[in-house]
Design a protein around this motif. Structure first.
Motif, PDB file in Angstrom:
ATOM      1  N   MET A   1     -13.014   4.523   0.010  1.00 29.43           N
ATOM      2  CA  MET A   1     -11.568   4.310  -0.113  1.00 29.43           C
ATOM      3  C   MET A   1     -10.950   4.055   1.260  1.00 29.43           C
ATOM      4  SD  MET A   1     -10.335   7.285  -2.728  1.00 29.43           S
ATOM      5  CE  MET A   1     -11.037   7.501  -4.363  1.00 29.43           C
TER       6      MET A   1
ATOM      7  N   TYR B   1      -3.305   0.761  -9.101  1.00 29.98           N
ATOM      8  CA  TYR B   1      -4.443   1.504  -8.571  1.00 29.98           C
ATOM      9  C   TYR B   1      -5.234   2.162  -9.685  1.00 29.98           C
ATOM     10  CZ  TYR B   1      -3.125   1.355  -3.603  1.00 29.98           C
ATOM     11  OH  TYR B   1      -2.853   0.954  -2.327  1.00 29.98           O
ATOM     12  N   THR B   2      -6.544   2.204  -9.508  1.00 29.96           N
ATOM     13  CA  THR B   2      -7.395   3.059 -10.306  1.00 29.96           C
ATOM     14  C   THR B   2      -8.447   3.657  -9.381  1.00 29.96           C
ATOM     15  OG1 THR B   2      -8.801   3.248 -12.266  1.00 29.96           O
ATOM     16  CG2 THR B   2      -8.995   1.217 -11.009  1.00 29.96           C
TER      17      THR B   2
ATOM     18  N   GLY C   1      -9.160   0.700   2.584  1.00 35.07           N
ATOM     19  CA  GLY C   1      -7.779   0.775   3.051  1.00 35.07           C
ATOM     20  C   GLY C   1      -7.584   0.289   4.464  1.00 35.07           C
TER      21      GLY C   1
ATOM     22  N   GLY D   1      -8.114   5.045  -6.652  1.00 33.19           N
ATOM     23  CA  GLY D   1      -7.839   4.786  -5.246  1.00 33.19           C
ATOM     24  C   GLY D   1      -8.065   3.356  -4.803  1.00 33.19           C
ATOM     25  N   PHE D   2      -8.377   2.459  -5.736  1.00 34.70           N
ATOM     26  CA  PHE D   2      -8.627   1.054  -5.409  1.00 34.70           C
ATOM     27  C   PHE D   2      -7.676   0.166  -6.205  1.00 34.70           C
ATOM     28  CE2 PHE D   2     -12.427   3.363  -4.432  1.00 34.70           C
ATOM     29  CZ  PHE D   2     -12.940   2.762  -3.287  1.00 34.70           C
ATOM     30  N   LEU D   3      -7.324  -0.971  -5.627  1.00 32.02           N
ATOM     31  CA  LEU D   3      -6.371  -1.869  -6.256  1.00 32.02           C
ATOM     32  C   LEU D   3      -7.034  -2.788  -7.279  1.00 32.02           C
ATOM     33  CD1 LEU D   3      -4.081  -2.882  -3.259  1.00 32.02           C
ATOM     34  CD2 LEU D   3      -3.360  -1.694  -5.348  1.00 32.02           C
TER      35      LEU D   3
ATOM     36  N   TYR E   1       3.971   3.583  -4.103  1.00 26.41           N
ATOM     37  CA  TYR E   1       3.266   4.645  -4.817  1.00 26.41           C
ATOM     38  C   TYR E   1       3.410   4.524  -6.332  1.00 26.41           C
ATOM     39  CZ  TYR E   1       3.015   6.513  -0.125  1.00 26.41           C
ATOM     40  OH  TYR E   1       2.766   6.658   1.220  1.00 26.41           O
TER      41      TYR E   1
ATOM     42  N   LEU F   1       2.511   2.155  -8.001  1.00 30.94           N
ATOM     43  CA  LEU F   1       1.328   1.451  -8.497  1.00 30.94           C
ATOM     44  C   LEU F   1       0.226   2.413  -8.936  1.00 30.94           C
ATOM     45  CD1 LEU F   1       1.022  -1.459  -5.887  1.00 30.94           C
ATOM     46  CD2 LEU F   1       2.301  -1.404  -8.037  1.00 30.94           C
ATOM     47  N   GLY F   2       0.296   3.643  -8.465  1.00 35.21           N
ATOM     48  CA  GLY F   2      -0.724   4.609  -8.843  1.00 35.21           C
ATOM     49  C   GLY F   2      -0.151   5.860  -9.465  1.00 35.21           C
TER      50      GLY F   2
ATOM     51  N   SER G   1     -11.510   6.988 -14.108  1.00 34.78           N
ATOM     52  CA  SER G   1     -12.404   6.109 -13.354  1.00 34.78           C
ATOM     53  C   SER G   1     -13.850   6.557 -13.449  1.00 34.78           C
ATOM     54  CB  SER G   1     -11.981   6.078 -11.874  1.00 34.78           C
ATOM     55  OG  SER G   1     -10.648   5.636 -11.743  1.00 34.78           O
TER      56      SER G   1
ATOM     57  N   LYS H   1       0.811  -1.210   0.000  1.00 35.44           N
ATOM     58  CA  LYS H   1       0.000   0.000   0.000  1.00 35.44           C
ATOM     59  C   LYS H   1       0.849   1.266   0.000  1.00 35.44           C
ATOM     60  CE  LYS H   1      -3.550   0.356   2.660  1.00 35.44           C
ATOM     61  NZ  LYS H   1      -4.326   1.083   1.624  1.00 35.44           N
TER      62      LYS H   1
END
Length: 222
Positions: free
Chosen positions: A48, A82-83, A52, A85-87, A13, A15-16, A23, A10
């Motif tokens: 979100m 991430y998209t 989390g 705010g979600f994985l 970073y 990843l996003g 979205s 998480k």
């Protein structure tokens, strides 16, 4: 030997970082096709936050869909990103996760469209809907864990980790029971997983992406 692992995914970073996606949330228009992250509506932000913290969400509380607007950036993404705010997961990672007990959540089929917002992008994608929280953290037995904040409404002490500290996080044997993927109720921003799941993730070459660290089980702890 029974083991569990902690993941700092998480905090990854990358990843996003400008994934080239926009979205769509239920009841809202598409977010703009731009790298600037829009301010989420209050209800979306609340979802979100709950996700989390490891709470399972209903389908309508998760993103409805996503769309690729920057192909170059999107093609840089791996099997987890991430998209909104979600994985989202896909490929070998999705295959691995599907074999394990993810609690009340699990993998939810997710549509990613091409830039026209109508044509599905090739491939299978899944929202990673968390759904397990355990209370097995033993903060007093690990120098890696330090006090974070006290929740005003409940008076509960929350903790965080000093990631540069090498002392493993200590957990009670209860961590060995139940789903393979979970959050600790009072530890900030970390995910935990069974040894079997961690080894499967390591086998597909994603140990670094998940920033996996072995934990310490204190056998005589209650």
């Amino acid at each position: 030997m029974s083991r569990v692992w902690m993941s700092s995914v998480k905090s990854n970073y990358a990843l996003g970082d400008k994934p080239g996606l926009r979205s769509k949330f239920y009841g809202y228009d598409w977010t703009p096709a731009e790298f600037k992250i829009p301010l989420a509506p209050d209800d979306v932000y609340a979802n979100m936050k709950r996700a989390g913290e490891g709470f399972a969400l209903r389908r309508e509380e998760l993103p409805e869909a996503a769309a690729v607007w920057n192909e170059k950036r999107f093609k840089l993404l791996g099997d987890i990103f991430y998209t909104g705010g979600f994985l989202v997961v896909r490929g070998k990672l999705a295959e691995v996760l599907a074999r394990f007990d993810l609690g009340e959540g699990g993998l939810i089929p997710f549509t990613i469209y091409q830039a026209d917002l109508e044509t599905p992008y090739p491939g299978e994608f899944f929202l990673l809907n968390f759904g397990c929280r355990k209370n097995t953290l033993l903060p007093e037995l690990s120098s890696k864990v330090v006090k974070f904040v006290v929740e005003k409404k409940t008076g509960i002490q929350f903790w965080k980790t000093n990631d540069w500290e090498k002392d493993p996080v200590a957990l009670s044997p209860g961590a060995l029971q139940g789903p393979d993927l979970w959050f600790e109720e009072v530890l900030y921003n970390k995910i935990f997983m069974s040894d079997a799941l961690a080894q499967a993730i390591i086998d597909i070459g994603m140990k670094d992406a998940f920033a996996l660290e072995e934990c310490r089980i204190v056998e005589d702890a209650q």
